[in-house]
Motif scaffolding. Structure first.
Motif, short mmCIF file in Angstrom:
data_model
loop_
_atom_site.label_atom_id
_atom_site.label_comp_id
_atom_site.label_asym_id
_atom_site.label_seq_id
_atom_site.Cartn_x
_atom_site.Cartn_y
_atom_site.Cartn_z
N UNK A 38 0.88 -1.16 0.00
CA UNK A 38 0.00 0.00 0.00
C UNK A 38 0.92 1.21 0.00
N UNK A 39 0.77 2.09 -0.99
CA UNK A 39 1.65 3.26 -1.10
C UNK A 39 0.83 4.53 -1.07
N UNK A 40 1.37 5.53 -0.36
CA UNK A 40 0.73 6.84 -0.35
C UNK A 40 1.73 7.90 -0.81
N UNK A 41 1.19 8.98 -1.33
CA UNK A 41 1.98 10.14 -1.71
C UNK A 41 1.01 11.29 -1.87
N UNK A 42 1.52 12.51 -1.79
CA UNK A 42 0.67 13.67 -2.06
C UNK A 42 0.51 13.89 -3.56
N UNK A 63 -2.64 2.11 -4.18
CA UNK A 63 -2.13 3.46 -3.95
C UNK A 63 -3.26 4.39 -3.55
N UNK A 64 -2.88 5.42 -2.80
CA UNK A 64 -3.86 6.43 -2.43
C UNK A 64 -3.15 7.76 -2.16
N UNK A 65 -3.71 8.84 -2.69
CA UNK A 65 -3.20 10.18 -2.40
C UNK A 65 -3.57 10.48 -0.95
N UNK A 66 -2.56 10.87 -0.16
CA UNK A 66 -2.79 11.09 1.25
C UNK A 66 -1.68 11.97 1.81
N UNK A 67 -1.98 12.71 2.85
CA UNK A 67 -1.00 13.53 3.56
C UNK A 67 -0.35 12.67 4.63
N UNK A 68 0.95 12.54 4.58
CA UNK A 68 1.68 11.73 5.55
C UNK A 68 1.65 12.29 6.96
N UNK A 69 1.25 13.55 7.12
CA UNK A 69 1.11 14.13 8.46
C UNK A 69 -0.14 13.61 9.17
N UNK A 70 -1.10 13.14 8.41
CA UNK A 70 -2.39 12.70 8.97
C UNK A 70 -2.90 11.53 8.15
N UNK A 80 4.86 -3.32 8.35
CA UNK A 80 5.99 -2.42 8.08
C UNK A 80 5.44 -1.13 7.49
N UNK A 81 6.00 -0.01 7.92
CA UNK A 81 5.74 1.28 7.29
C UNK A 81 7.10 1.84 6.88
N UNK A 82 7.20 2.27 5.64
CA UNK A 82 8.48 2.77 5.16
C UNK A 82 8.36 4.11 4.47
N UNK A 83 9.44 4.87 4.54
CA UNK A 83 9.51 6.16 3.86
C UNK A 83 10.86 6.25 3.17
N UNK A 84 10.82 6.34 1.85
CA UNK A 84 12.04 6.48 1.07
C UNK A 84 12.10 7.90 0.56
N UNK A 85 12.92 8.72 1.20
CA UNK A 85 13.09 10.15 0.86
C UNK A 85 11.76 10.89 0.92
N UNK A 86 10.90 10.54 1.86
CA UNK A 86 9.60 11.17 2.00
C UNK A 86 9.47 11.97 3.27
N UNK A 91 7.24 19.25 6.53
CA UNK A 91 7.43 20.42 7.40
C UNK A 91 7.35 20.04 8.87
N UNK A 92 6.47 19.09 9.21
CA UNK A 92 6.38 18.59 10.59
C UNK A 92 6.81 17.13 10.57
N UNK A 93 8.11 16.93 10.35
CA UNK A 93 8.66 15.59 10.23
C UNK A 93 8.37 14.71 11.44
N UNK A 94 8.49 15.21 12.69
CA UNK A 94 8.18 14.34 13.82
C UNK A 94 6.74 13.79 13.77
#
Length: 189
Positions: A38-42, A63-70, A80-86, A91-94
């Protein structure tokens, strides 16, 4: 554990981090494991390109368009949840890392791949030289605070952010990838 491989050759340092969410106290059931992706990206375009590549390679990726902040995903839903250069660009990485930890099952893993030291990245050096060709006084991009792509370049910061998200068994590794190019002009040949 932080390791550096290939540093003597120069190249682009990448931070690979792997952390585990604390496992539930009850023993996990054994079951046949069939990977689902399952992949997300803005960016709808990035997801479309991923879908086409997955199809060419015989993979099934939802796949689904989604904001990784929420993340509009249930708690404890993924192994597993992964982020490759994402997440390094958030802006609010934490908050993005906390969201990754939230959607991972107890005992699951969070993987982050981010840029390392910007002064050791070959392709960034090409960019600096290109800017210097028209602005000779240009030294380099500002480093305090670092630009978003480099906010996780310090392995200790990456480790602290993963721990702050409630993750355990954190491993941060530095890998050096080299380009075969010595100058930006070679990229066009």
């Amino acid at each position: 554990m932080a390791r550096q491989r290939g540093a003597e050759q120069g190249g682009a340092p990448f931070r690979n981090a792997l952390a585990r969410r604390a496992a539930a106290r009850s023993p996990a059931r054994r079951r046949a494991w069939a990977p689902r992706f399952f992949a997300i990206d803005q960016s709808p375009t990035m997801l479309e390109l991923l879908g086409k590549r997955a199809e060419r390679e015989g993979l099934s990726v939802q796949t689904r368009v989604m904001d990784g902040h929420a993340l509009a995903l249930n708690d404890d839903g993924f192994d597993i949840a992964g982020s490759q250069f994402g997440v390094m660009l958030f802006p609010d990485m934490p908050r993005g890392i906390r969201e990754m930890a939230r959607v991972v099952k107890p005992g699951g893993r969070v993987l982050v791949i981010a840029y390392g030291n910007p002064h050791q990245i070959d392709f960034l050096g090409f960019l600096v030289e290109a800017v210097r060709s028209v602005r000779p006084d240009f030294d380099r991009p500002p480093v305090d605070p670092p630009p978003l792509p480099f906010q996780l370049s310090d392995p200790e910061r990456l480790r602290r952010e993963l721990a702050a998200a409630g993750l355990h068994e954190i491993s941060v590794e530095t890998l050096i990838e080299s380009t075969d190019f010595k100058m930006g002009e070679e990229l066009w040949d």
